[in-house]
Design a protein around this motif. Sequence first.
Motif, PDB file in Angstrom:
ATOM      1  N   ASP A  14     -19.135  43.495  -2.220  1.00 23.24           N
ATOM      2  CA  ASP A  14     -18.978  44.366  -3.395  1.00 23.24           C
ATOM      3  C   ASP A  14     -19.277  43.617  -4.689  1.00 23.24           C
ATOM      4  OD1 ASP A  14     -18.261  46.457  -1.761  1.00 23.24           O
ATOM      5  OD2 ASP A  14     -16.103  46.301  -2.152  1.00 23.24           O
ATOM      6  N   LEU A  15     -18.783  42.394  -4.796  1.00 24.81           N
ATOM      7  CA  LEU A  15     -19.009  41.608  -6.007  1.00 24.81           C
ATOM      8  C   LEU A  15     -20.489  41.307  -6.199  1.00 24.81           C
ATOM      9  CD1 LEU A  15     -16.021  39.122  -5.673  1.00 24.81           C
ATOM     10  CD2 LEU A  15     -16.349  40.758  -7.547  1.00 24.81           C
ATOM     11  N   LEU A  16     -21.162  40.934  -5.113  1.00 26.87           N
ATOM     12  CA  LEU A  16     -22.595  40.653  -5.202  1.00 26.87           C
ATOM     13  C   LEU A  16     -23.374  41.902  -5.584  1.00 26.87           C
ATOM     14  CD1 LEU A  16     -22.958  38.362  -2.048  1.00 26.87           C
ATOM     15  CD2 LEU A  16     -23.380  37.656  -4.412  1.00 26.87           C
ATOM     16  N   GLU A  17     -22.992  43.033  -5.004  1.00 17.13           N
ATOM     17  CA  GLU A  17     -23.684  44.285  -5.309  1.00 17.13           C
ATOM     18  C   GLU A  17     -23.502  44.665  -6.777  1.00 17.13           C
ATOM     19  OE1 GLU A  17     -24.201  48.401  -2.975  1.00 17.13           O
ATOM     20  OE2 GLU A  17     -22.128  47.948  -3.538  1.00 17.13           O
ATOM     21  N   THR A  18     -22.287  44.545  -7.262  1.00 19.58           N
ATOM     22  CA  THR A  18     -22.000  44.901  -8.651  1.00 19.58           C
ATOM     23  C   THR A  18     -22.705  43.969  -9.634  1.00 19.58           C
ATOM     24  OG1 THR A  18     -19.843  45.800  -8.040  1.00 19.58           O
ATOM     25  CG2 THR A  18     -20.167  45.210 -10.355  1.00 19.58           C
ATOM     26  N   ARG A  31     -28.512  31.715  -8.152  1.00 15.80           N
ATOM     27  CA  ARG A  31     -28.133  33.020  -8.669  1.00 15.80           C
ATOM     28  C   ARG A  31     -27.515  33.808  -7.517  1.00 15.80           C
ATOM     29  NH1 ARG A  31     -28.457  32.423 -14.047  1.00 15.80           N
ATOM     30  NH2 ARG A  31     -28.868  34.639 -14.391  1.00 15.80           N
ATOM     31  N   THR A  32     -27.070  35.012  -7.793  1.00 12.29           N
ATOM     32  CA  THR A  32     -26.417  35.806  -6.755  1.00 12.29           C
ATOM     33  C   THR A  32     -27.335  36.072  -5.564  1.00 12.29           C
ATOM     34  OG1 THR A  32     -26.883  37.637  -8.280  1.00 12.29           O
ATOM     35  CG2 THR A  32     -24.589  36.955  -8.057  1.00 12.29           C
ATOM     36  N   ARG A  33     -28.627  36.241  -5.800  1.00 11.07           N
ATOM     37  CA  ARG A  33     -29.565  36.447  -4.693  1.00 11.07           C
ATOM     38  C   ARG A  33     -29.558  35.240  -3.749  1.00 11.07           C
ATOM     39  NH1 ARG A  33     -33.915  39.472  -3.611  1.00 11.07           N
ATOM     40  NH2 ARG A  33     -33.939  40.435  -5.679  1.00 11.07           N
ATOM     41  N   ASP A  34     -29.542  34.035  -4.309  1.00 14.47           N
ATOM     42  CA  ASP A  34     -29.543  32.818  -3.491  1.00 14.47           C
ATOM     43  C   ASP A  34     -28.254  32.706  -2.684  1.00 14.47           C
ATOM     44  OD1 ASP A  34     -32.044  31.814  -4.697  1.00 14.47           O
ATOM     45  OD2 ASP A  34     -30.807  31.573  -6.489  1.00 14.47           O
ATOM     46  N   LEU A  35     -27.140  33.052  -3.304  1.00 16.53           N
ATOM     47  CA  LEU A  35     -25.855  32.986  -2.613  1.00 16.53           C
ATOM     48  C   LEU A  35     -25.813  33.997  -1.474  1.00 16.53           C
ATOM     49  CD1 LEU A  35     -23.014  31.963  -2.257  1.00 16.53           C
ATOM     50  CD2 LEU A  35     -22.279  33.401  -4.161  1.00 16.53           C
ATOM     51  N   HIS A 107     -16.738  31.848  -2.041  1.00 15.57           N
ATOM     52  CA  HIS A 107     -17.962  32.431  -2.592  1.00 15.57           C
ATOM     53  C   HIS A 107     -17.676  33.682  -3.425  1.00 15.57           C
ATOM     54  CE1 HIS A 107     -20.548  29.498  -1.007  1.00 15.57           C
ATOM     55  NE2 HIS A 107     -20.588  29.909   0.236  1.00 15.57           N
ATOM     56  N   ALA A 108     -16.626  34.416  -3.080  1.00 10.77           N
ATOM     57  CA  ALA A 108     -16.241  35.542  -3.941  1.00 10.77           C
ATOM     58  C   ALA A 108     -15.859  35.029  -5.326  1.00 10.77           C
ATOM     59  CB  ALA A 108     -15.091  36.323  -3.306  1.00 10.77           C
ATOM     60  N   GLU A 109     -15.126  33.923  -5.364  1.00 16.16           N
ATOM     61  CA  GLU A 109     -14.758  33.337  -6.653  1.00 16.16           C
ATOM     62  C   GLU A 109     -15.964  32.722  -7.350  1.00 16.16           C
ATOM     63  OE1 GLU A 109     -11.619  33.825  -8.029  1.00 16.16           O
ATOM     64  OE2 GLU A 109     -11.660  35.157  -6.297  1.00 16.16           O
ATOM     65  N   ASP A 110     -16.944  32.257  -6.581  1.00 15.99           N
ATOM     66  CA  ASP A 110     -18.175  31.744  -7.188  1.00 15.99           C
ATOM     67  C   ASP A 110     -18.876  32.822  -7.999  1.00 15.99           C
ATOM     68  OD1 ASP A 110     -18.039  29.131  -6.214  1.00 15.99           O
ATOM     69  OD2 ASP A 110     -19.160  29.590  -4.387  1.00 15.99           O
ATOM     70  N   VAL A 111     -18.775  34.047  -7.534  1.00 15.64           N
ATOM     71  CA  VAL A 111     -19.369  35.167  -8.269  1.00 15.64           C
ATOM     72  C   VAL A 111     -18.448  35.590  -9.416  1.00 15.64           C
ATOM     73  CG1 VAL A 111     -20.207  37.547  -8.122  1.00 15.64           C
ATOM     74  CG2 VAL A 111     -20.589  35.958  -6.211  1.00 15.64           C
ATOM     75  N   ARG A 112     -17.160  35.788  -9.112  1.00 14.79           N
ATOM     76  CA  ARG A 112     -16.222  36.292 -10.111  1.00 14.79           C
ATOM     77  C   ARG A 112     -16.100  35.352 -11.308  1.00 14.79           C
ATOM     78  NH1 ARG A 112     -11.405  36.132  -9.366  1.00 14.79           N
ATOM     79  NH2 ARG A 112     -10.784  37.919 -10.605  1.00 14.79           N
ATOM     80  N   ARG A 113     -15.905  34.053 -11.016  1.00  9.67           N
ATOM     81  CA  ARG A 113     -15.566  33.126 -12.094  1.00  9.67           C
ATOM     82  C   ARG A 113     -16.780  32.609 -12.854  1.00  9.67           C
ATOM     83  NH1 ARG A 113      -9.850  30.243 -10.516  1.00  9.67           N
ATOM     84  NH2 ARG A 113      -9.112  31.924  -9.147  1.00  9.67           N
ATOM     85  N   ALA A 114     -17.951  33.032 -12.449  1.00 11.70           N
ATOM     86  CA  ALA A 114     -19.144  32.724 -13.245  1.00 11.70           C
ATOM     87  C   ALA A 114     -19.332  33.736 -14.369  1.00 11.70           C
ATOM     88  CB  ALA A 114     -20.386  32.709 -12.353  1.00 11.70           C
ATOM     89  N   GLN A 115     -18.527  34.790 -14.359  1.00 17.93           N
ATOM     90  CA  GLN A 115     -18.610  35.815 -15.392  1.00 17.93           C
ATOM     91  C   GLN A 115     -17.650  35.472 -16.537  1.00 17.93           C
ATOM     92  OE1 GLN A 115     -21.091  37.788 -14.596  1.00 17.93           O
ATOM     93  NE2 GLN A 115     -21.088  36.727 -12.606  1.00 17.93           N
ATOM     94  N   PRO A 116     -17.968  35.866 -17.762  1.00 18.97           N
ATOM     95  CA  PRO A 116     -17.149  35.452 -18.909  1.00 18.97           C
ATOM     96  C   PRO A 116     -15.764  36.086 -18.967  1.00 18.97           C
ATOM     97  CG  PRO A 116     -18.874  36.991 -19.585  1.00 18.97           C
ATOM     98  CD  PRO A 116     -19.164  36.628 -18.164  1.00 18.97           C
ATOM     99  N   ASP A 117     -15.550  37.224 -18.310  1.00 25.39           N
ATOM    100  CA  ASP A 117     -14.289  37.939 -18.459  1.00 25.39           C
ATOM    101  C   ASP A 117     -13.424  37.877 -17.204  1.00 25.39           C
ATOM    102  OD1 ASP A 117     -16.012  39.391 -16.918  1.00 25.39           O
ATOM    103  OD2 ASP A 117     -15.541  41.336 -17.812  1.00 25.39           O
ATOM    104  N   TRP A 118     -13.594  36.839 -16.398  1.00 28.10           N
ATOM    105  CA  TRP A 118     -12.853  36.779 -15.140  1.00 28.10           C
ATOM    106  C   TRP A 118     -11.372  36.468 -15.385  1.00 28.10           C
ATOM    107  CZ3 TRP A 118     -10.133  32.572 -13.280  1.00 28.10           C
ATOM    108  CH2 TRP A 118     -10.360  31.344 -13.920  1.00 28.10           C
TER     109      TRP A 118
END
Length: 211
Positions: A14-18, A31-35, A107-118
């Motif tokens: 879900d995180l990758l899709e969003t 980037r998210t595609r590579d992950l 890896h979920a946190e790798d996506v979440r915490r790369a965003q500024p508002d995590w």
Amino acid sequence: MSTFAKRERLLLADLLETAGPDAPTLCEGWRTRDLAAHVVVRERRPDAAGGALIKPLAARLDKVLQEYAAKPYEELIQLIRTGPPRFSPFQLKQVDEAANTVEFYIHAEDVRRAQPDWAPRELDPVFQDTLWSRLERTARLLGRGVPTGLVLRRPDGQTAVAHRGTPVVTATGEPSELLLFAFGRQRVARVELEGEPDAIETVTETKQLGF
């Protein structure tokens, strides 16, 4: 009954899709595609996945990763959601839990915490205990290259020694945060560090944590 690995798998998908295919991650250079490609190859291409640990296979792994990263992003997300192929050992619940619970959480946190508002997730105590048990078993492997002593400590006082040595740095936090710290995500892990200032800086900056 849902398992932690399945729950984290679906959350990661879900995180990758969003985020979309070109969002940043905490994995350097990815980037998210590579992950997403990494997650799929790890489960579906054992002939190449070994390149992460076996140097002679590294070139093959890079080639296969590039091939999968070139696939439609939506296809990669669906492959993550549906899981490994039918005859994969990852289909076994015990193997899935052992191999994927931490993998997908990180890896979920790798996506979440790369965003500024995590913000940190609220995790239930049973899941925190599960993460702690995994961390206890792997702490010395994760911390083997650290140039100082390193102790990981839960708020209740339970400790795991990641590396013996001096000076000693003690990281205190919830298991989920300590796990991120031990896997090399020091800058986003919500932990308190105790020790000599120079030693703390060394541990914070080292790239020798994790696999």
